[in-house]
Design a protein around this motif. Structure first.
Motif, PDB file in Angstrom:
ATOM      1  N   ASP A 101      21.118  -7.345 -37.770  1.00  0.00           N
ATOM      2  CA  ASP A 101      21.648  -7.316 -39.023  1.00  0.00           C
ATOM      3  C   ASP A 101      23.291  -6.793 -39.004  1.00  0.00           C
ATOM      4  O   ASP A 101      23.947  -7.461 -39.745  1.00  0.00           O
ATOM      5  CB  ASP A 101      21.113  -6.155 -39.775  1.00  0.00           C
ATOM      6  N   PHE A 104      25.057 -10.155 -37.773  1.00  0.00           N
ATOM      7  CA  PHE A 104      25.240 -10.940 -38.746  1.00  0.00           C
ATOM      8  C   PHE A 104      25.055 -10.818 -40.058  1.00  0.00           C
ATOM      9  O   PHE A 104      24.058 -10.998 -40.932  1.00  0.00           O
ATOM     10  CB  PHE A 104      24.085 -12.158 -38.402  1.00  0.00           C
ATOM     11  N   ASP A 106      26.518 -11.600 -42.929  1.00  0.00           N
ATOM     12  CA  ASP A 106      26.608 -12.502 -44.032  1.00  0.00           C
ATOM     13  C   ASP A 106      25.197 -13.264 -44.096  1.00  0.00           C
ATOM     14  O   ASP A 106      24.771 -14.044 -45.018  1.00  0.00           O
ATOM     15  CB  ASP A 106      27.653 -13.788 -43.563  1.00  0.00           C
ATOM     16  N   ARG A 107      24.193 -13.237 -43.178  1.00  0.00           N
ATOM     17  CA  ARG A 107      23.076 -13.578 -43.221  1.00  0.00           C
ATOM     18  C   ARG A 107      22.141 -12.445 -43.977  1.00  0.00           C
ATOM     19  O   ARG A 107      21.220 -12.925 -44.823  1.00  0.00           O
ATOM     20  CB  ARG A 107      22.388 -13.719 -41.913  1.00  0.00           C
ATOM     21  N   PRO A 110      24.390 -12.201 -47.984  1.00  0.00           N
ATOM     22  CA  PRO A 110      25.095 -13.344 -48.203  1.00  0.00           C
ATOM     23  C   PRO A 110      26.151 -13.287 -49.364  1.00  0.00           C
ATOM     24  O   PRO A 110      25.803 -12.319 -50.415  1.00  0.00           O
ATOM     25  CB  PRO A 110      24.291 -14.529 -48.308  1.00  0.00           C
ATOM     26  N   ASP A 114      27.043 -18.308 -52.084  1.00  0.00           N
ATOM     27  CA  ASP A 114      26.331 -19.004 -51.267  1.00  0.00           C
ATOM     28  C   ASP A 114      25.042 -19.569 -52.004  1.00  0.00           C
ATOM     29  O   ASP A 114      24.473 -18.938 -53.104  1.00  0.00           O
ATOM     30  CB  ASP A 114      25.314 -18.304 -50.010  1.00  0.00           C
ATOM     31  N   ASP A 117      20.610 -23.751 -48.589  1.00  0.00           N
ATOM     32  CA  ASP A 117      20.571 -23.742 -47.164  1.00  0.00           C
ATOM     33  C   ASP A 117      21.159 -24.941 -46.718  1.00  0.00           C
ATOM     34  O   ASP A 117      20.403 -26.013 -46.806  1.00  0.00           O
ATOM     35  CB  ASP A 117      19.255 -23.303 -46.624  1.00  0.00           C
ATOM     36  N   ASN A 120      20.931 -24.890 -40.142  1.00  0.00           N
ATOM     37  CA  ASN A 120      21.748 -23.921 -39.037  1.00  0.00           C
ATOM     38  C   ASN A 120      23.002 -24.571 -38.510  1.00  0.00           C
ATOM     39  O   ASN A 120      23.132 -25.725 -38.015  1.00  0.00           O
ATOM     40  CB  ASN A 120      20.735 -23.516 -37.965  1.00  0.00           C
ATOM     41  N   ARG A 368      33.841 -15.412 -39.398  1.00  0.00           N
ATOM     42  CA  ARG A 368      32.843 -15.978 -40.403  1.00  0.00           C
ATOM     43  C   ARG A 368      33.192 -17.402 -40.877  1.00  0.00           C
ATOM     44  O   ARG A 368      34.494 -17.799 -40.998  1.00  0.00           O
ATOM     45  CB  ARG A 368      32.449 -15.061 -41.441  1.00  0.00           C
ATOM     46  N   THR A 379      26.197 -22.273 -47.368  1.00  0.00           N
ATOM     47  CA  THR A 379      25.789 -20.932 -46.486  1.00  0.00           C
ATOM     48  C   THR A 379      26.953 -20.417 -45.577  1.00  0.00           C
ATOM     49  O   THR A 379      27.844 -21.230 -45.185  1.00  0.00           O
ATOM     50  CB  THR A 379      24.659 -21.400 -45.580  1.00  0.00           C
ATOM     51  N   PHE A 381      28.190 -18.180 -42.155  1.00  0.00           N
ATOM     52  CA  PHE A 381      27.564 -17.580 -41.200  1.00  0.00           C
ATOM     53  C   PHE A 381      28.482 -16.759 -40.244  1.00  0.00           C
ATOM     54  O   PHE A 381      30.068 -16.970 -40.767  1.00  0.00           O
ATOM     55  CB  PHE A 381      27.640 -18.947 -40.270  1.00  0.00           C
TER      56      PHE A 381
END
Length: 462
Positions: A101, A104, A106-107, A110, A114, A117, A120, A368, A379, A381
Protein backbone atom coordinates in the motif's frame (compact mmCIF):
# COMPACT_ATOMS: atom_id res chain seq x y z
CA UNK A 1 5.96 -8.06 5.58
CA UNK A 2 3.56 -7.24 8.40
CA UNK A 3 -0.11 -7.86 7.67
CA UNK A 4 -3.23 -6.35 9.25
CA UNK A 5 -5.66 -9.27 9.60
CA UNK A 6 -9.06 -9.65 11.27
CA UNK A 7 -7.76 -12.54 13.38
CA UNK A 8 -10.55 -12.58 16.02
CA UNK A 9 -13.28 -13.13 13.45
CA UNK A 10 -11.30 -15.81 11.62
CA UNK A 11 -10.60 -17.54 14.92
CA UNK A 12 -14.27 -17.42 15.91
CA UNK A 13 -15.36 -18.94 12.63
CA UNK A 14 -12.83 -21.71 13.12
CA UNK A 15 -14.16 -22.44 16.61
CA UNK A 16 -17.71 -22.58 15.33
CA UNK A 17 -16.67 -25.09 12.68
CA UNK A 18 -14.76 -27.19 15.21
CA UNK A 19 -17.73 -27.14 17.57
CA UNK A 20 -19.96 -28.59 14.88
CA UNK A 21 -17.69 -31.48 14.06
CA UNK A 22 -19.48 -33.75 16.55
CA UNK A 23 -22.63 -33.37 14.45
CA UNK A 24 -20.90 -34.44 11.26
CA UNK A 25 -21.63 -37.86 9.76
CA UNK A 26 -19.44 -40.62 11.17
CA UNK A 27 -17.95 -41.10 7.71
CA UNK A 28 -16.49 -37.59 7.86
CA UNK A 29 -15.00 -37.16 11.32
CA UNK A 30 -13.11 -33.89 11.84
CA UNK A 31 -13.13 -32.62 8.25
CA UNK A 32 -16.59 -31.29 7.42
CA UNK A 33 -19.34 -29.57 9.37
CA UNK A 34 -22.92 -30.57 9.95
CA UNK A 35 -25.70 -30.15 7.38
CA UNK A 36 -27.36 -27.96 10.03
CA UNK A 37 -24.90 -25.21 9.03
CA UNK A 38 -26.62 -24.88 5.64
CA UNK A 39 -28.80 -21.78 5.35
CA UNK A 40 -30.96 -20.38 8.16
CA UNK A 41 -31.00 -22.15 11.51
CA UNK A 42 -32.01 -20.52 14.83
CA UNK A 43 -28.88 -22.02 16.42
CA UNK A 44 -26.50 -20.28 13.99
CA UNK A 45 -23.86 -18.13 15.70
CA UNK A 46 -23.69 -14.51 14.54
CA UNK A 47 -20.33 -12.86 15.15
CA UNK A 48 -20.63 -9.57 17.01
CA UNK A 49 -17.04 -8.55 16.32
CA UNK A 50 -16.55 -4.88 15.49
CA UNK A 51 -15.40 -5.04 11.86
CA UNK A 52 -14.72 -1.29 11.94
CA UNK A 53 -11.74 -1.79 14.24
CA UNK A 54 -9.02 -0.73 11.82
CA UNK A 55 -6.64 0.46 14.52
CA UNK A 56 -5.03 3.87 14.68
CA UNK A 57 -4.58 5.65 11.39
CA UNK A 58 -3.93 9.13 10.08
CA UNK A 59 -5.03 10.87 6.89
CA UNK A 60 -2.54 12.93 4.92
CA UNK A 61 -3.61 16.49 4.00
CA UNK A 62 -4.16 15.40 0.41
CA UNK A 63 -6.67 12.80 1.59
CA UNK A 64 -8.84 15.42 3.21
CA UNK A 65 -9.22 17.69 0.19
CA UNK A 66 -11.40 17.28 -2.91
CA UNK A 67 -10.57 13.90 -4.46
CA UNK A 68 -10.37 15.48 -7.93
CA UNK A 69 -7.33 17.53 -6.89
CA UNK A 70 -5.56 14.20 -6.72
CA UNK A 71 -2.17 15.20 -5.37
CA UNK A 72 0.33 12.42 -4.74
CA UNK A 73 -0.04 10.66 -1.39
CA UNK A 74 3.30 9.73 0.15
CA UNK A 75 2.46 6.85 2.48
CA UNK A 76 6.11 5.94 3.14
CA UNK A 77 5.93 7.21 6.75
CA UNK A 78 2.28 6.32 7.37
CA UNK A 79 1.87 3.21 9.53
CA UNK A 80 -1.67 2.29 8.55
CA UNK A 81 -2.60 3.95 5.20
CA UNK A 82 -6.27 3.91 4.28
CA UNK A 83 -8.14 3.96 0.92
CA UNK A 84 -9.70 7.38 1.44
CA UNK A 85 -9.73 10.55 -0.70
CA UNK A 86 -12.07 13.36 0.25
CA UNK A 87 -15.58 11.93 0.43
CA UNK A 88 -14.59 8.78 -1.45
CA UNK A 89 -13.52 5.39 -0.14
CA UNK A 90 -13.49 4.07 3.41
CA UNK A 91 -11.38 2.24 5.96
CA UNK A 92 -9.75 -1.16 5.48
CA UNK A 93 -9.34 -3.41 8.55
CA UNK A 94 -7.55 -6.09 6.48
CA UNK A 95 -6.31 -8.58 5.54
CA UNK A 96 -3.74 -6.55 3.62
CA UNK A 97 -0.02 -5.93 3.03
CA UNK A 98 0.77 -2.36 4.16
CA UNK A 99 4.23 -2.39 2.56
CA UNK A 100 2.59 -2.66 -0.88
CA UNK A 101 0.00 0.00 0.00
CA UNK A 102 2.88 2.37 0.79
CA UNK A 103 4.59 1.68 -2.54
CA UNK A 104 1.44 2.00 -4.66
CA UNK A 105 -0.58 4.73 -2.99
CA UNK A 106 -2.44 5.64 -6.18
CA UNK A 107 -3.79 2.09 -6.32
CA UNK A 108 -4.96 2.19 -2.69
CA UNK A 109 -6.38 5.73 -2.83
CA UNK A 110 -6.70 6.74 -6.50
CA UNK A 111 -7.40 10.33 -7.53
CA UNK A 112 -11.07 11.13 -7.97
CA UNK A 113 -10.37 11.74 -11.67
CA UNK A 114 -9.64 8.03 -12.22
CA UNK A 115 -12.54 6.21 -13.84
CA UNK A 116 -12.91 2.57 -14.79
CA UNK A 117 -9.80 0.54 -15.55
CA UNK A 118 -7.49 0.99 -18.55
CA UNK A 119 -5.76 -2.35 -17.96
CA UNK A 120 -2.39 -2.78 -16.31
CA UNK A 121 0.39 -0.41 -17.40
CA UNK A 122 2.98 -1.22 -14.73
CA UNK A 123 5.26 -4.16 -13.94
CA UNK A 124 8.03 -4.32 -11.35
CA UNK A 125 10.95 -6.41 -12.56
CA UNK A 126 11.51 -7.27 -8.90
CA UNK A 127 8.50 -9.59 -9.37
CA UNK A 128 10.08 -11.34 -12.37
CA UNK A 129 11.87 -14.62 -11.77
CA UNK A 130 15.65 -14.31 -12.11
CA UNK A 131 17.28 -16.74 -14.54
CA UNK A 132 20.74 -17.47 -13.15
CA UNK A 133 23.88 -17.96 -15.19
CA UNK A 134 26.62 -20.50 -14.53
CA UNK A 135 29.33 -20.12 -11.89
CA UNK A 136 28.07 -16.74 -10.66
CA UNK A 137 28.64 -15.18 -14.10
CA UNK A 138 25.38 -13.20 -14.12
CA UNK A 139 21.62 -13.31 -14.45
CA UNK A 140 18.60 -11.98 -16.34
CA UNK A 141 14.95 -11.23 -15.67
CA UNK A 142 12.29 -10.38 -18.20
CA UNK A 143 8.96 -8.70 -18.83
CA UNK A 144 6.66 -9.80 -21.62
CA UNK A 145 2.93 -10.28 -22.28
CA UNK A 146 2.84 -13.10 -19.73
CA UNK A 147 3.08 -10.48 -16.97
CA UNK A 148 1.96 -7.31 -18.81
CA UNK A 149 -0.66 -8.50 -21.33
CA UNK A 150 -1.29 -5.12 -23.00
CA UNK A 151 2.40 -4.71 -23.92
CA UNK A 152 2.09 -6.52 -27.24
CA UNK A 153 4.58 -4.43 -29.25
CA UNK A 154 7.68 -4.71 -27.03
CA UNK A 155 9.23 -6.78 -24.26
CA UNK A 156 12.22 -6.18 -22.01
CA UNK A 157 15.08 -8.14 -20.44
CA UNK A 158 17.29 -6.78 -17.65
CA UNK A 159 20.67 -8.57 -17.73
CA UNK A 160 23.76 -8.52 -15.52
CA UNK A 161 27.15 -9.93 -16.53
CA UNK A 162 29.95 -10.25 -13.99
CA UNK A 163 33.52 -9.34 -15.11
CA UNK A 164 34.45 -11.40 -18.22
CA UNK A 165 31.04 -13.07 -18.21
CA UNK A 166 29.45 -13.92 -21.57
CA UNK A 167 25.94 -13.87 -22.91
CA UNK A 168 26.72 -16.74 -25.21
CA UNK A 169 26.65 -16.68 -29.03
CA UNK A 170 23.00 -16.48 -30.06
CA UNK A 171 20.33 -14.87 -32.20
CA UNK A 172 16.62 -14.06 -31.94
CA UNK A 173 13.52 -13.98 -34.12
CA UNK A 174 12.92 -10.50 -32.65
CA UNK A 175 15.20 -7.48 -33.10
CA UNK A 176 17.22 -6.42 -30.04
CA UNK A 177 17.81 -2.82 -28.89
CA UNK A 178 19.85 -2.26 -25.73
CA UNK A 179 20.80 0.55 -23.35
CA UNK A 180 23.86 0.04 -21.13
CA UNK A 181 22.87 0.83 -17.54
CA UNK A 182 26.29 0.52 -15.95
CA UNK A 183 29.77 -0.89 -16.58
CA UNK A 184 31.22 -1.76 -19.98
CA UNK A 185 30.98 -4.61 -22.47
CA UNK A 186 32.28 -5.84 -25.80
CA UNK A 187 29.66 -6.70 -28.40
CA UNK A 188 30.28 -8.73 -31.55
CA UNK A 189 28.17 -9.74 -34.55
CA UNK A 190 28.42 -11.24 -38.05
CA UNK A 191 26.19 -10.00 -40.89
CA UNK A 192 24.65 -12.24 -43.56
CA UNK A 193 27.24 -11.08 -46.14
CA UNK A 194 30.12 -12.01 -43.82
CA UNK A 195 30.90 -8.51 -42.58
CA UNK A 196 31.98 -8.53 -38.94
CA UNK A 197 31.46 -6.03 -36.16
CA UNK A 198 33.17 -5.58 -32.77
CA UNK A 199 32.86 -2.59 -30.45
CA UNK A 200 33.11 -1.65 -26.78
CA UNK A 201 30.21 0.12 -25.10
CA UNK A 202 29.81 1.70 -21.67
CA UNK A 203 27.05 3.14 -19.48
CA UNK A 204 24.60 5.19 -21.56
CA UNK A 205 25.55 3.62 -24.91
CA UNK A 206 23.19 1.70 -27.19
CA UNK A 207 23.43 -1.30 -29.50
CA UNK A 208 21.01 -2.86 -31.96
CA UNK A 209 21.02 -6.29 -33.61
CA UNK A 210 18.41 -7.01 -36.30
CA UNK A 211 16.37 -10.20 -36.09
CA UNK A 212 18.41 -13.25 -37.04
CA UNK A 213 21.84 -11.61 -36.77
CA UNK A 214 24.10 -13.78 -34.55
CA UNK A 215 25.95 -11.93 -31.81
CA UNK A 216 27.52 -12.19 -28.38
CA UNK A 217 28.10 -9.89 -25.41
CA UNK A 218 30.99 -10.04 -22.92
CA UNK A 219 31.41 -7.91 -19.84
CA UNK A 220 34.71 -6.10 -19.49
CA UNK A 221 36.51 -5.35 -16.22
CA UNK A 222 34.01 -4.46 -13.51
CA UNK A 223 31.07 -6.21 -15.17
CA UNK A 224 27.97 -4.56 -16.58
CA UNK A 225 24.17 -4.40 -16.63
CA UNK A 226 21.96 -3.53 -19.58
CA UNK A 227 18.31 -3.31 -20.55
CA UNK A 228 17.31 -5.16 -23.72
CA UNK A 229 14.15 -4.17 -25.59
CA UNK A 230 12.64 -6.50 -28.22
CA UNK A 231 10.10 -5.63 -30.90
CA UNK A 232 7.74 -8.45 -29.92
CA UNK A 233 5.73 -8.40 -26.71
CA UNK A 234 5.70 -12.21 -26.55
CA UNK A 235 9.50 -12.48 -26.66
CA UNK A 236 11.08 -14.85 -24.13
CA UNK A 237 14.72 -15.45 -23.27
CA UNK A 238 13.94 -19.17 -23.27
CA UNK A 239 13.24 -19.07 -27.03
CA UNK A 240 16.67 -17.71 -27.98
CA UNK A 241 18.75 -19.64 -30.53
CA UNK A 242 22.01 -20.63 -28.79
CA UNK A 243 25.26 -21.81 -30.37
CA UNK A 244 25.69 -24.45 -27.65
CA UNK A 245 22.27 -25.96 -28.38
CA UNK A 246 22.75 -25.93 -32.16
CA UNK A 247 26.01 -27.86 -31.80
CA UNK A 248 24.47 -30.26 -29.27
CA UNK A 249 21.47 -31.12 -31.44
CA UNK A 250 23.03 -31.79 -34.83
CA UNK A 251 24.75 -35.12 -35.65
CA UNK A 252 28.47 -34.87 -35.02
CA UNK A 253 29.21 -36.33 -38.45
CA UNK A 254 27.17 -33.56 -40.05
CA UNK A 255 28.92 -30.92 -37.96
CA UNK A 256 32.34 -32.33 -38.88
CA UNK A 257 31.52 -32.25 -42.60
CA UNK A 258 30.00 -28.79 -42.40
CA UNK A 259 32.86 -27.21 -40.40
CA UNK A 260 35.71 -29.12 -42.05
CA UNK A 261 37.00 -30.80 -38.88
CA UNK A 262 37.22 -34.31 -37.43
CA UNK A 263 34.36 -35.71 -35.39
CA UNK A 264 36.67 -35.67 -32.37
CA UNK A 265 36.52 -31.87 -32.40
CA UNK A 266 33.15 -32.21 -30.68
CA UNK A 267 34.19 -34.55 -27.87
CA UNK A 268 34.03 -31.84 -25.20
CA UNK A 269 31.10 -29.70 -26.31
CA UNK A 270 28.90 -28.23 -23.55
CA UNK A 271 26.15 -30.34 -22.05
CA UNK A 272 23.15 -28.15 -22.78
CA UNK A 273 22.84 -24.37 -22.95
CA UNK A 274 25.51 -22.07 -21.57
CA UNK A 275 23.27 -18.96 -21.48
CA UNK A 276 25.50 -16.82 -19.22
CA UNK A 277 28.89 -18.20 -18.26
CA UNK A 278 32.40 -17.03 -17.22
CA UNK A 279 35.07 -16.58 -19.87
CA UNK A 280 38.57 -15.44 -20.67
CA UNK A 281 39.15 -11.72 -20.31
CA UNK A 282 38.83 -9.87 -23.61
CA UNK A 283 42.11 -8.37 -24.92
CA UNK A 284 42.47 -4.64 -24.42
CA UNK A 285 43.28 -4.21 -28.11
CA UNK A 286 39.92 -4.74 -29.79
CA UNK A 287 41.58 -5.37 -33.15
CA UNK A 288 42.85 -8.70 -31.85
CA UNK A 289 39.25 -9.92 -31.89
CA UNK A 290 38.23 -8.38 -35.18
CA UNK A 291 38.22 -11.51 -37.38
CA UNK A 292 37.34 -10.71 -40.99
CA UNK A 293 36.60 -12.33 -44.32
CA UNK A 294 36.81 -10.86 -47.82
CA UNK A 295 33.65 -8.89 -46.94
CA UNK A 296 35.56 -6.81 -44.38
CA UNK A 297 34.03 -5.01 -41.41
CA UNK A 298 30.74 -3.27 -40.80
CA UNK A 299 31.22 0.49 -40.51
CA UNK A 300 29.54 3.87 -40.83
CA UNK A 301 25.78 4.22 -40.89
CA UNK A 302 25.27 0.45 -40.73
CA UNK A 303 27.15 0.11 -37.41
CA UNK A 304 25.39 -1.83 -34.65
CA UNK A 305 26.38 0.53 -31.83
CA UNK A 306 25.77 4.19 -31.01
CA UNK A 307 27.71 5.99 -28.29
CA UNK A 308 24.65 7.68 -26.84
CA UNK A 309 26.55 8.46 -23.63
CA UNK A 310 28.52 11.11 -25.50
CA UNK A 311 25.44 12.92 -26.84
CA UNK A 312 24.72 16.10 -24.92
CA UNK A 313 21.16 16.30 -23.55
CA UNK A 314 18.87 19.24 -24.15
CA UNK A 315 18.33 21.03 -20.85
CA UNK A 316 14.77 22.15 -20.12
CA UNK A 317 13.14 23.82 -17.13
CA UNK A 318 12.17 20.58 -15.39
CA UNK A 319 15.11 18.38 -16.37
CA UNK A 320 16.66 17.20 -19.63
CA UNK A 321 16.01 15.00 -22.63
CA UNK A 322 17.97 13.45 -25.47
CA UNK A 323 16.58 11.47 -28.40
CA UNK A 324 18.00 8.59 -30.43
CA UNK A 325 16.10 7.33 -33.45
CA UNK A 326 16.77 6.09 -37.01
CA UNK A 327 17.56 9.64 -38.12
CA UNK A 328 20.88 9.30 -36.28
CA UNK A 329 21.07 5.50 -35.73
CA UNK A 330 19.89 4.14 -39.10
CA UNK A 331 20.41 0.41 -38.49
CA UNK A 332 17.75 0.46 -35.75
CA UNK A 333 15.06 1.13 -38.32
CA UNK A 334 12.00 1.03 -36.03
CA UNK A 335 13.50 1.85 -32.63
CA UNK A 336 13.13 5.43 -31.41
CA UNK A 337 13.99 6.37 -27.85
CA UNK A 338 14.22 9.27 -25.45
CA UNK A 339 16.26 9.35 -22.28
CA UNK A 340 14.52 11.78 -19.95
CA UNK A 341 15.60 13.23 -16.62
CA UNK A 342 12.81 14.70 -14.47
CA UNK A 343 13.76 16.80 -11.46
CA UNK A 344 11.88 16.44 -8.15
CA UNK A 345 8.43 17.97 -8.43
CA UNK A 346 8.69 18.30 -12.21
CA UNK A 347 6.78 16.23 -14.77
CA UNK A 348 7.09 14.85 -18.25
CA UNK A 349 4.22 16.78 -19.74
CA UNK A 350 0.86 15.24 -20.66
CA UNK A 351 1.43 13.80 -24.14
CA UNK A 352 0.73 10.87 -26.45
CA UNK A 353 2.55 9.15 -29.27
CA UNK A 354 0.60 9.18 -32.56
CA UNK A 355 2.50 6.36 -34.30
CA UNK A 356 3.51 3.87 -31.61
CA UNK A 357 2.90 2.61 -28.11
CA UNK A 358 5.50 3.64 -25.54
CA UNK A 359 7.51 1.06 -23.59
CA UNK A 360 9.22 2.73 -20.64
CA UNK A 361 11.86 1.66 -18.15
CA UNK A 362 12.34 3.57 -14.91
CA UNK A 363 16.08 3.67 -14.27
CA UNK A 364 15.93 5.83 -11.13
CA UNK A 365 13.49 7.71 -8.92
CA UNK A 366 9.84 7.52 -7.92
CA UNK A 367 7.04 8.58 -10.26
CA UNK A 368 3.35 8.38 -11.04
CA UNK A 369 1.37 8.49 -14.27
CA UNK A 370 -2.27 8.66 -15.28
CA UNK A 371 -3.14 6.74 -18.45
CA UNK A 372 -6.27 7.93 -20.28
CA UNK A 373 -8.22 5.68 -22.65
CA UNK A 374 -11.27 6.91 -24.60
CA UNK A 375 -14.03 7.59 -24.08
CA UNK A 376 -13.70 8.24 -20.34
CA UNK A 377 -11.42 5.69 -18.67
CA UNK A 378 -8.39 6.73 -16.63
CA UNK A 379 -6.12 4.94 -14.15
CA UNK A 380 -3.19 6.27 -12.13
CA UNK A 381 -0.10 4.11 -11.59
CA UNK A 382 2.98 4.38 -9.36
CA UNK A 383 6.48 3.57 -10.61
CA UNK A 384 9.83 2.93 -8.93
CA UNK A 385 13.35 2.20 -10.15
CA UNK A 386 13.35 -1.14 -11.97
CA UNK A 387 9.73 -0.85 -13.15
CA UNK A 388 8.40 -1.13 -16.69
CA UNK A 389 5.57 1.08 -17.95
CA UNK A 390 3.51 0.57 -21.10
CA UNK A 391 1.31 3.25 -22.69
CA UNK A 392 -0.67 2.20 -25.81
CA UNK A 393 -0.52 4.23 -29.00
CA UNK A 394 -2.27 7.62 -28.83
CA UNK A 395 -3.34 7.17 -25.19
CA UNK A 396 -2.37 10.24 -23.16
CA UNK A 397 -0.18 10.11 -20.07
CA UNK A 398 2.31 12.12 -18.03
CA UNK A 399 5.23 11.10 -15.77
CA UNK A 400 5.39 13.11 -12.53
CA UNK A 401 8.40 12.95 -10.22
CA UNK A 402 6.94 12.47 -6.73
CA UNK A 403 10.20 11.66 -4.95
CA UNK A 404 13.23 13.52 -3.67
CA UNK A 405 15.66 12.29 -6.35
CA UNK A 406 15.75 12.68 -10.12
CA UNK A 407 13.60 10.32 -12.16
CA UNK A 408 15.57 8.87 -15.06
CA UNK A 409 13.28 7.38 -17.67
CA UNK A 410 13.85 5.51 -20.91
CA UNK A 411 10.99 5.85 -23.42
CA UNK A 412 11.09 3.45 -26.39
CA UNK A 413 8.83 3.57 -29.46
CA UNK A 414 8.43 1.32 -32.49
CA UNK A 415 8.64 4.19 -34.96
CA UNK A 416 10.94 5.60 -37.65
CA UNK A 417 11.39 8.79 -35.62
CA UNK A 418 10.58 9.89 -32.09
CA UNK A 419 7.34 11.86 -32.01
CA UNK A 420 4.82 12.94 -29.41
CA UNK A 421 1.92 15.38 -29.21
CA UNK A 422 1.93 17.87 -26.33
CA UNK A 423 -1.43 18.59 -24.69
CA UNK A 424 -0.26 22.04 -23.61
CA UNK A 425 1.07 23.05 -27.02
CA UNK A 426 -2.03 21.69 -28.79
CA UNK A 427 -4.36 23.80 -26.67
CA UNK A 428 -2.08 26.85 -26.83
CA UNK A 429 -1.97 26.76 -30.65
CA UNK A 430 -5.68 26.14 -31.12
CA UNK A 431 -7.78 29.29 -31.71
CA UNK A 432 -8.54 30.54 -28.23
CA UNK A 433 -12.26 30.96 -28.82
CA UNK A 434 -12.52 27.25 -29.61
CA UNK A 435 -10.76 26.37 -26.37
CA UNK A 436 -12.94 28.78 -24.37
CA UNK A 437 -16.14 27.41 -25.90
CA UNK A 438 -15.03 23.81 -25.34
CA UNK A 439 -13.44 23.91 -21.88
CA UNK A 440 -14.86 27.11 -20.33
CA UNK A 441 -11.34 28.34 -19.51
CA UNK A 442 -10.62 32.07 -19.46
CA UNK A 443 -8.56 33.91 -22.08
CA UNK A 444 -6.17 34.95 -19.32
CA UNK A 445 -5.41 31.36 -18.42
CA UNK A 446 -5.23 30.16 -22.03
CA UNK A 447 -2.54 32.78 -22.65
CA UNK A 448 -0.39 30.97 -20.07
CA UNK A 449 -0.43 27.70 -22.02
CA UNK A 450 2.97 26.88 -23.61
CA UNK A 451 3.18 27.50 -27.36
CA UNK A 452 6.54 25.72 -27.40
CA UNK A 453 6.61 22.08 -26.33
CA UNK A 454 8.08 22.01 -22.79
CA UNK A 455 8.76 18.23 -22.78
CA UNK A 456 9.48 18.37 -19.02
CA UNK A 457 7.50 20.90 -16.98
CA UNK A 458 9.24 22.44 -13.97
CA UNK A 459 7.96 21.95 -10.41
CA UNK A 460 5.45 24.58 -9.25
CA UNK A 461 7.15 27.65 -7.82
CA UNK A 462 6.85 28.20 -4.10
Amino acid sequence: MARHTSVPRLALLSLVAIGSVSCAPASNPGLRGSEELLGYNPTNVLSQENTNDVGDYELLPGQKEDANIGEYLDFSNVDNPQPIRGSKGGTDPGPRTPALDKLFSDRLAPPGTDHGDVGNAQWSLALSKVKQGKKNAGWSRQQNVDVLPDATAMAGVDMRLEPNGYRELHWHVASEWALMLNGSARVQAVQEDGKTFVDDVSAGDVWFFPAGVPHSIQALEGGCEFMLVFDDGSFSEDNTFLASEIIAHNPKSVLAQNLNVNVSAFDDIPDGELFIFPGTAAPTDIQKQNVTSSAGTLQGKDSYTYHFSEQEPREVAGGSVKILDPLTFPIASKFSAALVTIKPGAMREIHWHPSSPEWSFFIAGTARATLFKPPNTATTFDYHAGDVGYFPQSESHYIQNVGEDDVILLEVLQADHFADISLGQWLALTPHQIVKDTLNISEEDINKFPTEKPVVVAAPSG
